[in-house]
Design a protein around this motif. Structure first.
Motif, PDB file in Angstrom:
ATOM      1  N   ASP A 197     -34.022  32.043 -93.461  1.00  0.00           N
ATOM      2  CA  ASP A 197     -35.256  32.830 -93.457  1.00  0.00           C
ATOM      3  C   ASP A 197     -35.644  33.289 -94.864  1.00  0.00           C
ATOM      4  OD1 ASP A 197     -32.994  34.429 -93.558  1.00  0.00           O
ATOM      5  OD2 ASP A 197     -33.968  36.137 -92.595  1.00  0.00           O
ATOM      6  N   LEU A 210     -38.258  30.299 -89.200  1.00  0.00           N
ATOM      7  CA  LEU A 210     -38.589  31.571 -88.547  1.00  0.00           C
ATOM      8  C   LEU A 210     -39.066  31.378 -87.115  1.00  0.00           C
ATOM      9  CD1 LEU A 210     -40.428  33.607 -91.348  1.00  0.00           C
ATOM     10  CD2 LEU A 210     -38.147  34.004 -90.412  1.00  0.00           C
ATOM     11  N   ALA A 211     -39.623  30.227 -86.816  1.00  0.00           N
ATOM     12  CA  ALA A 211     -40.130  29.974 -85.463  1.00  0.00           C
ATOM     13  C   ALA A 211     -39.008  29.747 -84.454  1.00  0.00           C
ATOM     14  CB  ALA A 211     -41.066  28.770 -85.483  1.00  0.00           C
ATOM     15  N   LEU A 212     -37.809  29.478 -84.934  1.00  0.00           N
ATOM     16  CA  LEU A 212     -36.663  29.240 -84.041  1.00  0.00           C
ATOM     17  C   LEU A 212     -36.100  30.576 -83.570  1.00  0.00           C
ATOM     18  CD1 LEU A 212     -34.933  26.421 -86.122  1.00  0.00           C
ATOM     19  CD2 LEU A 212     -36.555  26.163 -84.234  1.00  0.00           C
ATOM     20  N   GLN A 213     -35.908  30.729 -82.272  1.00  0.00           N
ATOM     21  CA  GLN A 213     -35.491  32.011 -81.701  1.00  0.00           C
ATOM     22  C   GLN A 213     -34.081  32.021 -81.132  1.00  0.00           C
ATOM     23  OE1 GLN A 213     -37.399  34.808 -81.994  1.00  0.00           O
ATOM     24  NE2 GLN A 213     -38.801  33.510 -83.198  1.00  0.00           N
ATOM     25  N   LYS A 214     -33.704  30.964 -80.405  1.00  0.00           N
ATOM     26  CA  LYS A 214     -32.401  30.937 -79.728  1.00  0.00           C
ATOM     27  C   LYS A 214     -31.549  29.812 -80.304  1.00  0.00           C
ATOM     28  CE  LYS A 214     -33.915  30.195 -75.609  1.00  0.00           C
ATOM     29  NZ  LYS A 214     -35.300  29.881 -75.989  1.00  0.00           N
ATOM     30  N   ASP A 217     -32.347  25.888 -80.483  1.00  0.00           N
ATOM     31  CA  ASP A 217     -33.767  25.563 -80.598  1.00  0.00           C
ATOM     32  C   ASP A 217     -33.992  24.553 -81.714  1.00  0.00           C
ATOM     33  OD1 ASP A 217     -34.408  27.266 -78.570  1.00  0.00           O
ATOM     34  OD2 ASP A 217     -35.434  28.753 -79.809  1.00  0.00           O
ATOM     35  N   SER A 219     -36.793  22.466 -84.277  1.00  0.00           N
ATOM     36  CA  SER A 219     -38.113  22.507 -84.902  1.00  0.00           C
ATOM     37  C   SER A 219     -38.810  21.175 -84.699  1.00  0.00           C
ATOM     38  CB  SER A 219     -37.977  22.770 -86.401  1.00  0.00           C
ATOM     39  OG  SER A 219     -37.541  21.590 -87.071  1.00  0.00           O
ATOM     40  N   LEU A 233     -31.492  25.704 -84.776  1.00  0.00           N
ATOM     41  CA  LEU A 233     -30.960  27.043 -85.004  1.00  0.00           C
ATOM     42  C   LEU A 233     -29.506  27.122 -84.578  1.00  0.00           C
ATOM     43  CD1 LEU A 233     -31.585  29.953 -85.890  1.00  0.00           C
ATOM     44  CD2 LEU A 233     -32.157  30.467 -83.505  1.00  0.00           C
ATOM     45  N   ARG A 236     -28.882  33.455 -85.130  1.00  0.00           N
ATOM     46  CA  ARG A 236     -29.896  34.357 -85.692  1.00  0.00           C
ATOM     47  C   ARG A 236     -29.590  35.776 -85.226  1.00  0.00           C
ATOM     48  NH1 ARG A 236     -36.484  33.515 -85.656  1.00  0.00           N
ATOM     49  NH2 ARG A 236     -37.017  35.549 -86.539  1.00  0.00           N
TER      50      ARG A 236
END
Length: 319
Positions: A197, A210-214, A217, A219, A233, A236
């Protein structure tokens, strides 16, 4: 700045004789750079690399400016008696301008009068608490298909193939890193990128991460100046804010470090901005001073002017 835009095009000439070693190319703030200084620099690199290095106005300009800065710092070091300092005298290779410039920069840092940042520390903490939060983790793995070793179309096709395989089996990401990625460290870390990040990374890369949450995930396929990337990811975890009293010393240390580095940069900028006197013709001559003559280039080197005739009867021209 050195008049790099006035540099002549690369003619097919052999290396110039060294009888002009004492001729001054540029001067600034009492410091001078001669052909002999540049020759000494060139002789430290492999002969085969010299022609390519000097066939660049930007590299020539950077070299001259860096040598002038080094000479100015070395002069300051002598004014402060650093050329007689036991630690400087013990330097490997002797008391050179490079050694003196480094010693003078260290003296600048060492002898700066540093303000008391006790009161400013709390203001800094209130304004930027995120800088002093701890425990955050943002790790991704990447497959990088480089555009530096293949055409853009080839890289894109290969990256799309990798993306299709990743989408079909995300659990096989590590194996696909080994199969497709051009990241030189992939065998060691399977494409792991820490602190993904960070704004230090390319903006496109940063936003995709930054769009990856779990964890797990993926891209979409993204492109940066390095090539095509696929991200997955790994972990995080947001950083945890800390109370001011716990990080007070860290805040003060950060402010001190920033003050020192800014003060040194300011001093160096003053030296860089001293009036510059550069001989455009001599600067331009560096472009071909270390040119390696090949058998095919020899006739061009012997040409006496733009009207010189080549063997096939055409007018010889400069590339």
């Amino acid at each position: 700045m050195v008049a790099a835009q006035q540099l002549a095009p690369p003619f097919a000439l052999a290396a110039a004789p060294r009888v002009d070693a004492d001729a001054v190319i540029a001067s600034q703030g009492g410091a001078k750079v001669t052909f002999g200084d540049v020759d000494a620099f060139a002789e430290r690199m492999p002969e085969a690399d010299r022609s390519h290095f000097f066939d660049s106005p930007q590299r020539i300009q950077s070299l001259i400016m860096n040598l002038l800065l080094q000479r100015q710092l070395a002069a300051e070091a002598r004014e402060h008696g650093l050329d007689k300092d036991p630690d400087v005298l013990a330097a490997k290779g002797g008391v050179t301008d490079a050694v003196l410039a480094k010693a003078e920069t260290a003296r600048l840092r060492r002898e700066l009068v540093i303000p008391d940042f006790s009161e400013l520390a709390q203001e800094e903490f209130i304004a930027h608490p995120e800088k002093y939060a701890t425990g955050g983790v943002f790790d991704v793995k990447q497959i990088l298909v480089s555009t530096g070793i293949r055409s853009d179309d080839e890289a894109k096709a290969l990256a799309e193939k990798a993306a299709a395989e990743v989408k079909a089996d995300p659990a096989a990401f590590d194996a696909l890193v080994e199969k497709y990625s051009d990241d030189p460290g992939k065998s060691r870390d399977h494409g792991l990128v820490h602190n993904a990040d960070s704004k230090a990374y390319d903006e496109t890369f940063h936003e995709a991460a930054l769009a990856l949450q779990k964890p797990g995930d993926l891209s979409p396929l993204i492109k940066t100046p390095f090539g095509y990337h696929l991200l997955q990811l790994v972990e995080r975890k947001p950083a945890q804010p800390q109370p001011f009293e716990k990080v007070r010393d860290d805040v003060i240390a950060t402010l001190k470090s920033e003050f020192i580095e800014k003060s040194v940069r300011t001093h160096l900028d003053v030296l860089r901005n001293n009036p510059l006197d550069a001989d455009a013709g001599r600067v331009a001559s560096l472009r071909t001073r270390y040119k390696i003559e090949t058998p095919l280039e020899a006739p061009a080197a012997a040409a006496t002017g733009p009207a010189a005739k080549a063997k096939d009867g055409r007018t010889a021209s400069k590339p």
